[in-house]
Design a protein around this motif. Structure first.
Motif, PDB file in Angstrom:
ATOM      1  N   UNK A   1       0.595 -15.558   2.249  1.00  0.00           N
ATOM      2  CA  UNK A   1       1.189 -14.491   1.442  1.00  0.00           C
ATOM      3  C   UNK A   1       1.505 -13.274   2.296  1.00  0.00           C
ATOM      4  N   UNK A   2       2.015 -12.239   1.623  1.00  0.00           N
ATOM      5  CA  UNK A   2       2.164 -10.919   2.229  1.00  0.00           C
ATOM      6  C   UNK A   2       1.239  -9.947   1.503  1.00  0.00           C
ATOM      7  N   UNK A   3       0.782  -8.917   2.223  1.00  0.00           N
ATOM      8  CA  UNK A   3      -0.145  -7.925   1.686  1.00  0.00           C
ATOM      9  C   UNK A   3       0.459  -6.538   1.794  1.00  0.00           C
ATOM     10  N   UNK A   4       0.216  -5.718   0.790  1.00  0.00           N
ATOM     11  CA  UNK A   4       0.622  -4.321   0.834  1.00  0.00           C
ATOM     12  C   UNK A   4      -0.583  -3.417   0.695  1.00  0.00           C
ATOM     13  N   UNK A   5      -0.832  -2.560   1.692  1.00  0.00           N
ATOM     14  CA  UNK A   5      -1.926  -1.588   1.635  1.00  0.00           C
ATOM     15  C   UNK A   5      -1.436  -0.373   0.844  1.00  0.00           C
ATOM     16  N   UNK A   6      -2.007  -0.162  -0.334  1.00  0.00           N
ATOM     17  CA  UNK A   6      -1.508   0.872  -1.231  1.00  0.00           C
ATOM     18  C   UNK A   6      -2.184   2.211  -0.965  1.00  0.00           C
ATOM     19  N   UNK A   7      -1.413   3.263  -1.150  1.00  0.00           N
ATOM     20  CA  UNK A   7      -1.845   4.628  -0.824  1.00  0.00           C
ATOM     21  C   UNK A   7      -2.672   5.203  -1.966  1.00  0.00           C
ATOM     22  N   UNK A   8      -3.968   5.393  -1.728  1.00  0.00           N
ATOM     23  CA  UNK A   8      -4.836   5.952  -2.753  1.00  0.00           C
ATOM     24  C   UNK A   8      -4.494   7.376  -3.133  1.00  0.00           C
ATOM     25  N   UNK A   9      -3.682   8.059  -2.325  1.00  0.00           N
ATOM     26  CA  UNK A   9      -3.233   9.402  -2.664  1.00  0.00           C
ATOM     27  C   UNK A   9      -2.054   9.421  -3.608  1.00  0.00           C
ATOM     28  N   UNK A  10      -1.457   8.272  -3.851  1.00  0.00           N
ATOM     29  CA  UNK A  10      -0.361   8.131  -4.812  1.00  0.00           C
ATOM     30  C   UNK A  10      -0.974   8.193  -6.217  1.00  0.00           C
TER      31      UNK A  10
END
Length: 214
Positions: A65-74
C-alpha cells in the motif's frame, strides 16, 4: 491500561463487540460522516508514499500500500484524533500520530500483528520510549468496489470496508504480552481504491513533543 478501553467500549451505545473469547474486537458503524471521510482521503492523497514495515518476515511484497503521515496541527485531523481518543478513553500522549493508507487494485498487507516482537531489533528500537502497542483503531473511509476486506485469520472473522466504519482491538493479553489472535491482513483490493485511517496506542506513552511514527 490493557483492559480499560475494552470495558469502556462494552458500555458505549452503538459499539458492537465481535463475540470471540480470544480477542477484544469492536465495530462502530458511521463513526465518521461522509464529509469527514472525504476530507481525510484528500489529505492522504496529498502526502502518500510507499508504505514501510518494521519486519517483513523475509517475504517480498508483504505490504504494498501507500501511507500518508497526517499533520496533527491540521484542525480536521486533530478533530478525528480527539474523537478516537474519546471513544477509547485514551489520552493524547498514548497515541501515535494518525496515519492514512491507500490501497490501489492488487495492493494488500499480508497477515501480521501490530505489536513489535519482544527480543527482536525492532522491539528495542520502537518500544524503548513509549512501550508496546496496546490498542489499534482503524477507520474505513470509502466503500471498495471489490476486495479490500480485513481478515482476522485466527478468529475466522472478515470485516468488509464501509465508509466511516471503525474497528478497534486490543493487541495485548492481560499479562501485557502480544496477543497472537490479533493476526490480521488487509486483503487484496480487486476493483476500486481503498482508503483507511490507522491510529495506534502505546502502553506508556510519549513525553510532550516526542511522538514518533513507526
Amino acid at each position: 491500561m490493557v483492559d480499560g478501553p475494552g470495558q469502556r467500549l462494552r458500555s458505549t451505545p452503538g459499539v458492537q463487540r465481535v463475540p470471540n473469547a480470544a480477542l477484544d474486537l469492536f465495530v462502530v458503524r458511521d463513526f465518521l460522516d461522509p464529509a469527514s471521510c472525504a476530507a481525510m482521503i484528500e489529505r492522504i492523497d496529498r502526502v502518500r508514499r510507499p508504505s514501510t514495515i518494521a519486519d517483513d518476515l523475509g517475504q517480498t511484497q508483504f505490504r504494498t500500500s501507500e501511507t500518508g503521515d497526517l499533520d496533527g496541527g491540521d484542525p480536521a485531523v486533530a478533530a478525528v484524533e480527539r474523537r478516537i481518543d474519546a471513544l477509547l478513553g485514551l489520552g493524547e500522549p498514548l497515541g501515535e500520530p494518525l496515519q492514512g493508507q491507500r490501497y490501489a487494485p492488487g495492493q494488500e498487507f499480508k497477515p501480521h500483528t501490530d505489536t513489535f516482537e519482544p527480543g527482536r531489533a525492532d522491539y528495542f528500537l520502537h518500544c524503548a520510549e513509549a512501550g508496546q502497542r496496546s490498542w489499534t483503531a482503524m477507520i474505513y473511509l470509502n466503500l471498495v468496489e471489490d476486495g479490500g476486506a480485513t481478515r482476522f485469520k485466527a478468529i475466522g472473522k472478515t470485516v468488509q470496508p464501509e465508509a466511516g466504519k471503525l474497528l478497534a482491538w486490543n493487541n495485548l493479553l492481560p499479562d501485557g504480552s502480544p496477543n497472537p489472535a490479533t493476526l490480521h491482513q488487509g486483503m487484496k483490493v480487486r476493483r476500486g481504491v481503498k482508503y483507511v485511517l490507522t491510529k495506534w496506542y502505546r502502553e506508556i506513552g510519549y513525553a510532550a513533543g516526542s511522538r514518533t511514527r513507526s
